[in-house]
Design a protein around this motif. Structure first.
Motif, mmCIF file in Angstrom:
data_model
loop_
_atom_site.group_PDB
_atom_site.id
_atom_site.type_symbol
_atom_site.label_atom_id
_atom_site.label_comp_id
_atom_site.label_asym_id
_atom_site.label_seq_id
_atom_site.Cartn_x
_atom_site.Cartn_y
_atom_site.Cartn_z
ATOM 1 N N SER A 201 0.841 -1.195 0.000
ATOM 2 C CA SER A 201 0.000 0.000 0.000
ATOM 3 C C SER A 201 0.876 1.245 0.000
ATOM 4 O O SER A 201 1.931 1.268 0.629
ATOM 5 N N PHE A 202 0.384 2.255 -0.686
ATOM 6 C CA PHE A 202 1.174 3.484 -0.806
ATOM 7 C C PHE A 202 0.317 4.717 -0.575
ATOM 8 O O PHE A 202 -0.752 4.851 -1.164
ATOM 9 N N ILE A 203 0.804 5.583 0.295
ATOM 10 C CA ILE A 203 0.126 6.865 0.513
ATOM 11 C C ILE A 203 1.135 7.989 0.317
ATOM 12 O O ILE A 203 2.177 8.015 0.970
ATOM 13 N N GLU A 204 0.810 8.871 -0.595
ATOM 14 C CA GLU A 204 1.641 10.058 -0.791
ATOM 15 C C GLU A 204 1.025 11.205 -0.003
ATOM 16 O O GLU A 204 -0.172 11.463 -0.129
ATOM 17 N N ILE A 205 1.841 11.865 0.804
ATOM 18 C CA ILE A 205 1.367 13.041 1.521
ATOM 19 C C ILE A 205 2.115 14.262 0.976
ATOM 20 O O ILE A 205 3.338 14.364 1.135
ATOM 21 N N VAL A 206 1.404 15.122 0.330
ATOM 22 C CA VAL A 206 2.016 16.354 -0.165
ATOM 23 C C VAL A 206 2.206 17.258 1.047
ATOM 24 O O VAL A 206 1.252 17.539 1.780
ATOM 25 N N SER A 207 3.461 17.648 1.267
ATOM 26 C CA SER A 207 3.814 18.214 2.563
ATOM 27 C C SER A 207 4.648 19.488 2.413
ATOM 28 O O SER A 207 5.542 19.542 1.563
ATOM 29 N N PRO A 208 4.373 20.483 3.202
ATOM 30 C CA PRO A 208 5.134 21.720 3.078
ATOM 31 C C PRO A 208 6.523 21.637 3.708
ATOM 32 O O PRO A 208 6.695 21.040 4.769
ATOM 33 N N CYS A 209 7.470 22.213 3.019
ATOM 34 C CA CYS A 209 8.804 22.428 3.577
ATOM 35 C C CYS A 209 9.020 23.933 3.506
ATOM 36 O O CYS A 209 9.666 24.434 2.593
ATOM 37 N N PRO A 210 8.423 24.643 4.431
ATOM 38 C CA PRO A 210 8.471 26.104 4.331
ATOM 39 C C PRO A 210 9.888 26.649 4.491
ATOM 40 O O PRO A 210 10.266 27.599 3.812
ATOM 41 N N GLU A 211 10.640 26.004 5.328
ATOM 42 C CA GLU A 211 11.960 26.528 5.680
ATOM 43 C C GLU A 211 12.875 26.599 4.460
ATOM 44 O O GLU A 211 13.614 27.544 4.294
ATOM 45 N N ILE A 212 12.789 25.601 3.625
ATOM 46 C CA ILE A 212 13.747 25.551 2.521
ATOM 47 C C ILE A 212 13.072 25.650 1.151
ATOM 48 O O ILE A 212 13.285 26.592 0.410
ATOM 49 N N TYR A 213 12.228 24.646 0.862
ATOM 50 C CA TYR A 213 11.623 24.667 -0.471
ATOM 51 C C TYR A 213 10.701 25.875 -0.632
ATOM 52 O O TYR A 213 10.631 26.491 -1.693
ATOM 53 N N GLY A 214 10.009 26.210 0.455
ATOM 54 C CA GLY A 214 9.109 27.363 0.415
ATOM 55 C C GLY A 214 9.831 28.628 -0.002
ATOM 56 O O GLY A 214 9.320 29.425 -0.789
ATOM 57 N N LYS A 215 11.030 28.779 0.497
ATOM 58 C CA LYS A 215 11.799 29.985 0.179
ATOM 59 C C LYS A 215 12.330 29.929 -1.248
ATOM 60 O O LYS A 215 12.167 30.873 -2.014
#
Ligand SMILES: Cc1ncc(C[n+]2csc(CCOP(=O)(O)OP(=O)(O)O)c2C)c(N)n1
Ligand code: SF4
Ligand SMILES: [Mg+2]
Lengths: 283, 385, 184
Positions: A201-215
């Motif tokens: 089974s596979f669950i993808e959770i789209v998740s924020p990385c505000p510290e790095i990717y967000g910037k």
């Protein structure tokens, strides 16, 4: 029962390994939400924690194995799935859950993912997809959107990202879902379902990385991520996985696959029972 | 037939080194094999694929050698004795996770049936070119145990011992078998089950709340809980304290841990190391050899004795930890040492280091054939004057 | 006493198996020590291959064959390559139909056994190696015929016992015949 005074503990406390907390994650990081959702699922299912093994790879999300009060193993980068395969086959009674990052599971560990799914080995894989390599400082990864800026794509990403839902479905996963960290309740329900399901089974959770990717991507703060998730998410249960690509405008979420197929463990058990009658001598 | 009897084929057999190795694993209690086909180790995987299901064990062909060793470590943590078998290219792929097995103290056995390298090299030809990689292949400071058989019987016996060492010291143990021994067929006698010594890992004797997964006993080895037994313990490849908690910035934890991981092998080296001495008592010239080369050397030493030359053989069964003391003692007695190897100069450096001032002559052989006894005899004669 | 045997031909002729059977017969079914080693190219079929056996009453030190006492060859390439390696006074058994070009060698005992042709007559070319083993047994007495038969039987698929034993007998008788002829 005799009356007694008790200290009020957080209801999820028994599910967390107190000695390793505080965690290392940045404020606003989605990984905490995933941990919360995961242990809530364990609590609500009232599973025997002794029979849960949490396996992770290397990355920010990879630290999660250290935080759950279960048997847990923090493997090398990219290798939680084959490690989990070994655990599951050695003791099929265990519920073996891999929680790791997009880079860990789909770049360095991509080969393991497709083969574990193909074999339908009953491990559960949860991916924190934050569109980049958080731990090493925000480099491009296999889910980074086209044209996105990261530490190693200063002129914009020229690679096409994976559609993980499609990849998992095509590889043979029997349960595939995607949610964002905004969909806490549904995420928890999906995790519960996966834990109870036989097979890969596979669950993808789209998740924020505000510290790095967000910037780097100019998406911005955790709040900005949440606004994006809110605006762009569309629940499309059991729609075509091939159409589930994530774009700035649209994040298709929901359950995409839920089918039955004999698991590797079941076929192995049957083969073993058959073989046990036959012993090849030496010579 | 009971499960145990099915696993231990007591009696006389005619086996290749590869088959003997597989049967040794089964006799030792190995119940998990994760591997990937590669010449000249494939026969081990094929034998395990047939035999493991018969004894209720699990064979799985993984997608590559990285996955193979990862699965083996996982199976070990879930309580099984586990093994993989490969050759040079696969051994190289395994190196990072061999370090993981060292760091998380996962008992496991890795067989390398050595072919000719570097790279794809000579798949069907034998070599002894990976003996230094066995010790140094992964990054960081660590110790492993490596054994090398010279006969097919020894391939069986040493594989059992490899599992015993792995369980006793919680360390990956390697069988470094050159492809000649791997593909050579000889008689193997498998003793009755009750005559085979089996060592199992120490289990924790304390309740869960008190269990510190990396807190060593006096022998420097921590007892090992198994996933599913209710200990809820954590293991990580990061530097960790006795509780298993990552300590990535503590200098003291790094020192304590790395030193213990090395010392549990170094300080027990005398118990671990196995060598065989032949005609060394009055020897003036010693040949130090291992694997197939040791058999050529044995023949050469016999021939030398027939010619009135006082030669002897020190056969290394344990390659790592290196039998430094044992080599040094021999070096003190003899005037010169000859080291034949199927590589371009590997273990000879360790011999030189241990031999101090005693001169060492190295004989190199590359490509399938070991030294002919006559070639070693020539070197023995050369060392005479 | 140490006895060295080399069997050579090409892949698919059962060369490796033949060596294994000889070594197994000596080591499991007679009280001798024996070791078999082999060499073949990366291709498992068609390429040249050889199988070598050392038999001894003592423990065997060096397991490789250096100067064979007995050489069995089943292909021209193997003959060309190995005929010269045979010890002076050694025994050479060859399949003449597979080796059109032969030299004269005065210091060796040479026996010609048309194993491939005989196997064709039995309807199975793959049995040529067992015919050769029969001839090898009667010509050299390297191991007892009974031991050899036991070793053959533990190395073949079920259901082919009769075919293999017939082949062995044929080879054995043929070997006896050529031996008598040469002694005469
Ligand atoms: C073999 C290896 N290569 C590279 C690294 C460095 N590294 C550590 S984490 C990481 C990427 C993690 O990204 P992801 O899996 O997406 O997790 P995240 O940090 O984003 O949660 C990399 C490249 C490593 N630890 N091991
Ligand atoms: S770097 Fe990104 S992914 Fe890592 S902890 Fe911080 S916010 Fe989370
Ligand atoms: Mg990531």
């Amino acid at each position: 029962m005799a009356e007694q005074t008790t200290q009020i503990a957080h209801p999820l406390e028994p599910f967390l390994r107190k000695t390793t907390i505080p965690h290392i994650w940045c404020p606003g990081c989605g990984d905490g939400t995933i941990l919360n959702s995961f242990v809530t699922a364990l609590k609500e299912l009232e599973v025997n924690l002794d029979k849960i093994a949490v396996i992770s790879g290397i990355g920010c999300i990879g630290r999660i194995a250290g935080y759950t009060n279960t048997d847990s193993f923090h493997t090398t980068h990219g290798r939680p799935i084959p490690f989990a395969v070994g655990v599951k086959l050695a003791n099929p009674e265990l519920n073996v859950i891999v929680i790791s990052g997009d880079g860990d599971l789909f770049a360095i560990g991509g080969n393991h993912f497709i083969h574990a799914a193909r074999r339908n080995i009953g491990i559960k894989v949860i991916c924190s997809n934050n569109f980049n390599y958080g731990m090493t400082g925000g480099q491009q990864g296999p889910t980074t959107p086209l044209a996105s800026r990261t530490a190693t794509t200063p002129f914009g990403n020229i690679e096409h990202p994976f559609n993980l839902v499609h990849l998992a479905a095509a590889s043979g996963a029997v349960y595939v879902a995607r949610w964002t960290t905004l969909h806490v309740r549904r995420m928890t329900e999906s995790i519960k379902k996966a834990i109870q399901k036989e097979g890969f089974s596979f669950i993808e959770i789209v998740s924020p990385c505000p510290e790095i990717y967000g910037k780097a991507s100019k998406i911005g703060t955790a709040m900005d991520f949440m606004n994006w998730f809110k605006k762009a998410s569309v629940i499309q249960n059991f729609s075509d996985p091939a159409q589930a690509e994530i774009t700035a405008e649209k994040i298709p979420v929901g359950e995409f696959v839920d089918v039955e197929k004999p698991t590797f463990e079941k076929l192995l058990r049957e083969m073993t029972a058959q073989a046990q009658g036959k012993v090849t001598g030496g010579a | 037939m009971s499960e145990k009897n099915k696993a231990i084929l007591t009696g006389r057999h005619f086996f290749s080194g590869d088959l003997a190795c597989a049967e040794g694993a089964l006799a030792a209690g190995c119940r998990f094999f994760g591997g990937y086909p590669i010449t000249p180790a494939t026969e081990i995987a094929e034998r395990m694929a047939r035999r493991l299901p018969q004894v209720g064990g699990t064979y799985i062909q993984m997608e590559d050698e990285i996955a193979s060793i990862a699965a083996v470590i996982g199976a070990s943590y879930a309580g099984l004795k586990a093994m993989t078998a490969t050759s040079g290219p696969g051994f190289s792929l395994m190196q990072e996770n061999i370090g993981l097995a060292v760091m998380t103290e996962a008992p496991c056995v890795i067989v390398n049936v050595m072919r000719g390298g570097p790279s794809t090299g000579q798949p069907t030809m034998a070599g002894q070119q990976d003996v230094m990689q066995a010790k140094w292949g992964s990054h960081g400071d660590y110790e492993i145990i490596a054994l090398t058989p010279s006969t097919v019987q020894e391939a069986f016996d040493l594989t059992i011992e490899a599992f015993n060492y792995a369980e006793a010291y919680r360390v990956p143990v390697m069988i470094m078998m050159d492809a000649i021994v791997g593909h050579m067929w000889e008689r193997v006698t498998i003793p009755p089950a009750d005559q085979i010594k089996i060592v199992n890992r120490k289990k924790p004797q304390v309740p869960r709340e008190k269990y510190a997964p990396f807190k060593p006993d006096e022998d420097l080895v921590p007892p090992m809980a198994v996933f599913g037994d209710g200990y809820h313990f954590h293991a990580t490849g990061l530097t960790h304290d006795e509780e298993g908690r990552p300590r990535t910035e503590s200098i003291k934890t790094q020192q304590t841990l790395v030193q213990r991981l090395c010392d549990k092998i170094r300080k027990n080296a005398d118990k671990i190391i196995q060598i065989r001495e032949t005609m060394l008592d009055d020897a003036e010239i010693a040949v130090v050899a291992y694997g197939i080369e040791a058999r050529a050397a044995w023949s050469a030493v016999r021939k030398a004795r027939n010619a009135g030359i006082k030669a002897g053989l020190l056969r290394l069964i344990t390659l790592w930890p290196f039998p430094e003391k044992q080599v040094a003692e021999v070096a003190k007695k003899v005037k010169t040492i000859v080291v034949p190897e199927m590589n371009y100069g590997q273990l000879v450096r360790e011999v030189e280091r241990a031999a101090k001032t005693t001169p060492v002559t190295f004989l190199s052989k590359l490509g399938e054939e070991p030294h002919k006894p006559e070639e070693i005899l020539e070197a023995i004669k050369g060392g005479k004057h | 006493m140490r006895l060295e045997v080399r069997i050579a031909g090409f892949g698919g002729q059962g060369i490796i198996r033949a060596g294994l059977i000889v070594a197994m017969a000596a080591s499991l079914y007679e009280d001798k020590n024996a070791v078999q080693t082999q060499s073949y190219g990366p291709e498992s079929r068609g390429g040249s291959c050889r199988s070598e056996v050392v038999i001894s009453d003592d423990e065997i030190d060096f397991p490789k064959v250096t100067d064979p006492d007995i050489l069995v060859v089943m292909s021209q390439a193997a003959y060309t390559r190995y005929a010269g390696t045979l010890k002076s006074g050694g025994t050479l058994i060859l399949d003449p139909d597979m080796i059109p070009q032969q030299q004269t060698m005065h210091d060796k005992r040479i026996y010609k056994v048309p194993a491939t042709k005989m196997a064709e007559e039995l309807g199975k070319t793959i049995i040529a190696n067992v015919i050769m083993l029969g001839a090898l047994t009667s010509i050299t007495r390297i191991v007892d015929a009974e031991a050899m038969k036991k070793a053959i039987l533990s190395n073949i698929p079920k259901g082919t016992e009769k075919l293999n034993l017939d082949a062995f007998e044929k080879g054995y008788e043929y070997g006896k015949k050529v031996l008598e002829e040469s002694n005469a």
